[in-house]
Design a protein around this motif. Structure first.
Motif, PDB file in Angstrom:
ATOM      1  N   SER A   1       5.171  13.948 -22.718  1.00 36.47           N
ATOM      2  CA  SER A   1       4.424  14.926 -23.501  1.00 36.47           C
ATOM      3  C   SER A   1       3.211  14.311 -24.205  1.00 36.47           C
ATOM      4  N   GLN A   2       3.061  12.999 -24.164  1.00 38.22           N
ATOM      5  CA  GLN A   2       1.916  12.385 -24.819  1.00 38.22           C
ATOM      6  C   GLN A   2       0.689  12.315 -23.918  1.00 38.22           C
ATOM      7  N   GLY A   3       0.747  12.974 -22.742  1.00 35.78           N
ATOM      8  CA  GLY A   3      -0.397  12.990 -21.853  1.00 35.78           C
ATOM      9  C   GLY A   3      -1.483  13.918 -22.367  1.00 35.78           C
ATOM     10  N   LYS A   4      -2.546  13.997 -21.609  1.00 36.68           N
ATOM     11  CA  LYS A   4      -3.696  14.803 -22.008  1.00 36.68           C
ATOM     12  C   LYS A   4      -3.576  16.186 -21.399  1.00 36.68           C
ATOM     13  N   TRP A   5      -3.777  17.173 -22.221  1.00 35.53           N
ATOM     14  CA  TRP A   5      -3.672  18.578 -21.807  1.00 35.53           C
ATOM     15  C   TRP A   5      -5.011  18.992 -21.212  1.00 35.53           C
ATOM     16  N   THR A   6      -5.044  19.109 -19.884  1.00 32.55           N
ATOM     17  CA  THR A   6      -6.293  19.442 -19.189  1.00 32.55           C
ATOM     18  C   THR A   6      -6.304  20.861 -18.639  1.00 32.55           C
ATOM     19  N   ASN A   7      -5.162  21.358 -18.183  1.00 32.20           N
ATOM     20  CA  ASN A   7      -5.097  22.713 -17.619  1.00 32.20           C
ATOM     21  C   ASN A   7      -4.963  23.716 -18.765  1.00 32.20           C
ATOM     22  N   LYS A   8      -6.070  24.310 -19.155  1.00 30.62           N
ATOM     23  CA  LYS A   8      -6.081  25.203 -20.320  1.00 30.62           C
ATOM     24  C   LYS A   8      -5.849  26.660 -19.900  1.00 30.62           C
ATOM     25  N   GLU A   9      -4.775  26.889 -19.149  1.00 29.92           N
ATOM     26  CA  GLU A   9      -4.438  28.260 -18.761  1.00 29.92           C
ATOM     27  C   GLU A   9      -3.737  28.957 -19.926  1.00 29.92           C
ATOM     28  N   ARG A  10      -4.233  30.141 -20.257  1.00 29.40           N
ATOM     29  CA  ARG A  10      -3.609  30.962 -21.299  1.00 29.40           C
ATOM     30  C   ARG A  10      -3.466  32.378 -20.770  1.00 29.40           C
ATOM     31  N   VAL A  11      -2.305  32.973 -21.025  1.00 31.39           N
ATOM     32  CA  VAL A  11      -1.997  34.301 -20.489  1.00 31.39           C
ATOM     33  C   VAL A  11      -1.848  35.266 -21.656  1.00 31.39           C
ATOM     34  N   LEU A  12      -2.548  36.377 -21.567  1.00 28.38           N
ATOM     35  CA  LEU A  12      -2.448  37.439 -22.569  1.00 28.38           C
ATOM     36  C   LEU A  12      -1.465  38.485 -22.057  1.00 28.38           C
ATOM     37  N   ILE A  13      -0.396  38.731 -22.809  1.00 28.77           N
ATOM     38  CA  ILE A  13       0.641  39.698 -22.425  1.00 28.77           C
ATOM     39  C   ILE A  13       0.668  40.789 -23.493  1.00 28.77           C
TER      40      ILE A  13
ATOM     41  N   ASP B   1      10.597  38.904 -23.597  1.00 27.78           N
ATOM     42  CA  ASP B   1      11.259  37.881 -22.778  1.00 27.78           C
ATOM     43  C   ASP B   1      10.238  37.029 -22.026  1.00 27.78           C
ATOM     44  N   LEU B   2       9.191  37.660 -21.490  1.00 26.43           N
ATOM     45  CA  LEU B   2       8.166  36.902 -20.778  1.00 26.43           C
ATOM     46  C   LEU B   2       7.411  35.967 -21.718  1.00 26.43           C
ATOM     47  N   ARG B   3       7.124  36.430 -22.927  1.00 23.04           N
ATOM     48  CA  ARG B   3       6.460  35.552 -23.891  1.00 23.04           C
ATOM     49  C   ARG B   3       7.350  34.384 -24.284  1.00 23.04           C
ATOM     50  N   THR B   4       8.658  34.610 -24.343  1.00 26.22           N
ATOM     51  CA  THR B   4       9.578  33.529 -24.681  1.00 26.22           C
ATOM     52  C   THR B   4       9.635  32.496 -23.564  1.00 26.22           C
ATOM     53  N   MET B   5       9.617  32.953 -22.315  1.00 26.17           N
ATOM     54  CA  MET B   5       9.714  32.033 -21.179  1.00 26.17           C
ATOM     55  C   MET B   5       8.406  31.296 -20.917  1.00 26.17           C
ATOM     56  N   MET B   6       7.288  31.856 -21.334  1.00 25.36           N
ATOM     57  CA  MET B   6       5.970  31.275 -21.041  1.00 25.36           C
ATOM     58  C   MET B   6       5.337  30.787 -22.344  1.00 25.36           C
ATOM     59  N   PRO B   7       5.407  29.500 -22.647  1.00 29.05           N
ATOM     60  CA  PRO B   7       4.851  29.010 -23.923  1.00 29.05           C
ATOM     61  C   PRO B   7       3.336  29.122 -24.004  1.00 29.05           C
ATOM     62  N   HIS B   8       2.663  29.282 -22.865  1.00 22.55           N
ATOM     63  CA  HIS B   8       1.211  29.406 -22.882  1.00 22.55           C
ATOM     64  C   HIS B   8       0.755  30.862 -22.966  1.00 22.55           C
ATOM     65  N   ALA B   9       1.657  31.774 -23.360  1.00 24.48           N
ATOM     66  CA  ALA B   9       1.324  33.192 -23.451  1.00 24.48           C
ATOM     67  C   ALA B   9       0.902  33.551 -24.870  1.00 24.48           C
TER      68      ALA B   9
ATOM     69  N   LYS C   1      -9.446  36.473 -27.235  1.00 29.03           N
ATOM     70  CA  LYS C   1      -8.213  35.693 -27.375  1.00 29.03           C
ATOM     71  C   LYS C   1      -8.276  34.345 -26.658  1.00 29.03           C
ATOM     72  N   ASN C   2      -9.391  34.052 -25.988  1.00 27.76           N
ATOM     73  CA  ASN C   2      -9.568  32.790 -25.262  1.00 27.76           C
ATOM     74  C   ASN C   2      -8.517  32.640 -24.158  1.00 27.76           C
ATOM     75  N   CYS C   3      -8.301  33.737 -23.406  1.00 29.41           N
ATOM     76  CA  CYS C   3      -7.336  33.740 -22.316  1.00 29.41           C
ATOM     77  C   CYS C   3      -8.068  33.993 -20.999  1.00 29.41           C
ATOM     78  N   ASN C   4      -7.616  33.342 -19.944  1.00 31.99           N
ATOM     79  CA  ASN C   4      -8.200  33.545 -18.631  1.00 31.99           C
ATOM     80  C   ASN C   4      -7.259  34.216 -17.645  1.00 31.99           C
ATOM     81  N   LYS C   5      -6.050  34.573 -18.058  1.00 33.35           N
ATOM     82  CA  LYS C   5      -5.114  35.364 -17.267  1.00 33.35           C
ATOM     83  C   LYS C   5      -4.555  36.485 -18.137  1.00 33.35           C
TER      84      LYS C   5
END
Length: 416
Positions: A123-135, A151-159, A181-185
């Motif tokens: 988990s100490q790596g660099k976060w490069t894939n900035k995918e964010r999902v708006l639900i 439930d989908l928001r709980t399963m997807m931490p990037h939501a 919201k700075n989301c691309n999905k």
């Protein structure tokens, strides 16, 4: 003047100045809730005894200017740096290798070679894939849809979540909401007639996007399954081999991968892989399931939720644009309900026709019995008698009543 305190009276704020001896030009200590730099003129100066002092105006002016410059010079190092300013990088000092008593540098070097180094956490790596999902959803959804989104928001931490959108707004507004919201999905649930649920999955703002009819929804609270997984862990995505055979399924596969997969090194994710999302194609529909990986050999236990996606259309743009694919086997819920009503009406008409046929058979059977030809086979004709026509009434016959003997007389006759 050295022992007096002066007050500047303003409508809103009060500023207290105290003469500080020993400084050239006069210097004052300023205590206020607002900056005095905005209004340097037009104050009425009074001492605490209530006497106006015009000479103090000049004294205050020169003293304030010099004192303000000193205050600015002293406060400049303590200002907070803005986000755009470069921060000073302090390089850590390099440690020297100091041998212990009785050990030389060679022995310490050998021990360092044989040391076992523990690698840093993933988990100490660099976060490069900035995918964010708006639900989020439209107004008019039921409780089951709300639980499914949670439930989908709980399963997807990037939501991310947002408030419900008005049904009168156009769908192109969602692109602006994703940008805010700075989301691309985006996963947008659209409810119609309070019974039909549609799901939009889109790559905002350039597309493509797909629209599905959601059926057979079962949430985590509804299902009583034994599976469980760590919250925030990254899932595996398993796809049916049919996704690689047709182009529209290949497009949907890439859209699902970019939407449902948790980005690596996401701040809210956990560096574990303990569950799998499966997308299976059956009956021209996409079946979604969530399973827990409990053993290394690949044994699975279902967690939930589960739902079925019936593809309607694939658009080139985000929430609109030219149609890339249209499902020929798709039937709208309105058409399905209409066919169900027509089928029920046909059954009622069939029952009525059966009843009428049964009534007709009963009436025809009765008519046939009345005109039966074989009914007179066993009848014997009676003897013909001449019909006597009596013109006069018959004479009355007088019936003589026999006198019955008494019991004593009968007994005497019997003795004889």
């Amino acid at each position: 003047m050295a022992g007096r305190s002066y007050i500047i009276n303003e409508r809103i704020n009060e500023y207290f100045f105290f003469p500080m001896p020993g400084l050239k030009g006069g210097s004052f200590f300023l205590s206020s809730r607002a900056s005095i730099q905005k209004r340097r003129w037009g104050y009425h100066l009074q001492d605490t005894r209530g006497h106006s002092n015009f000479c103090f105006m000049l004294y205050f002016f020169f003293g304030y200017v010099l004192g303000d410059l000193r205050v600015r010079a002293n406060m400049s190092p303590f200002k907070r740096k803005r986000a755009g300013q470069d921060s000073v990088d302090f390089k850590p000092k390099k440690g020297k290798l100091v041998p212990d008593e009785g050990k030389g540098l060679e022995e310490v070097g050998r021990e360092k070679e044989h040391e076992i180094t523990v690698p840093a956490p993933i988990s100490q790596g660099k976060w490069t894939n900035k995918e964010r999902v708006l639900i989020f959803s439209s107004r008019g959804i039921n409780f089951r849809t709300r639980h499914l989104m949670q439930d989908l928001r709980t399963m997807m931490p990037h939501a991310k979540a947002d408030t419900k959108m008005d049904r009168k707004d156009k769908l192109f507004v969602i692109n602006e909401v994703c940008e805010i919201k700075n989301c691309n999905k985006c996963l947008y649930f659209e409810a119609k007639k309070k019974q039909d649920l549609y799901m939009w999955i889109s790559n905002s703002p350039h597309g493509p996007s797909a629209k599905f009819l959601v059926q057979n929804i079962h949430t985590l609270a509804e299902l009583k399954l034994t599976g469980n997984c760590l919250k925030g862990s990254r899932p595996l995505l398993s796809f049916d081999p049919k996704f690689d055979k047709e182009p529209h399924y290949a497009l949907l596969k890439e859209l699902f991968i970019q939407t449902f997969s948790t980005p690596r090194y996401h701040p809210k994710s956990q560096p574990f892989v303990d569950h799998v999302f499966t997308f299976t194609i059956a009956d021209n529909r996409i079946w979604f399931r969530n399973y827990q990986i409990i053993e290394e050999d690949g044994s699975l236990v279902e967690i939930g939720p589960r739902f079925v996606l019936n593809l309607m259309k694939i658009f080139q743009g985000s929430f609109g644009g030219p149609t890339l694919y249209e499902n020929p086997d798709f039937r709208s819920p309105n058409m399905h309900r209409r066919e169900m009503r027509l089928a029920a009406a046909a059954k009622v008409r069939e029952k009525q026709m059966v009843k009428e046929m049964q009534k007709g058979k009963k009436t025809s059977a009765k008519e046939d019995l009345e005109s039966d030809v074989t009914a007179d086979v066993f009848l014997t004709p009676a003897e013909e008698r001449p019909a006597d026509i009596q013109t006069e009434a018959p004479e009355l016959k007088v019936v003589k009543k026999k006198q019955k003997a008494f019991k004593r007389q009968r007994m005497q006759m019997a003795r004889r």
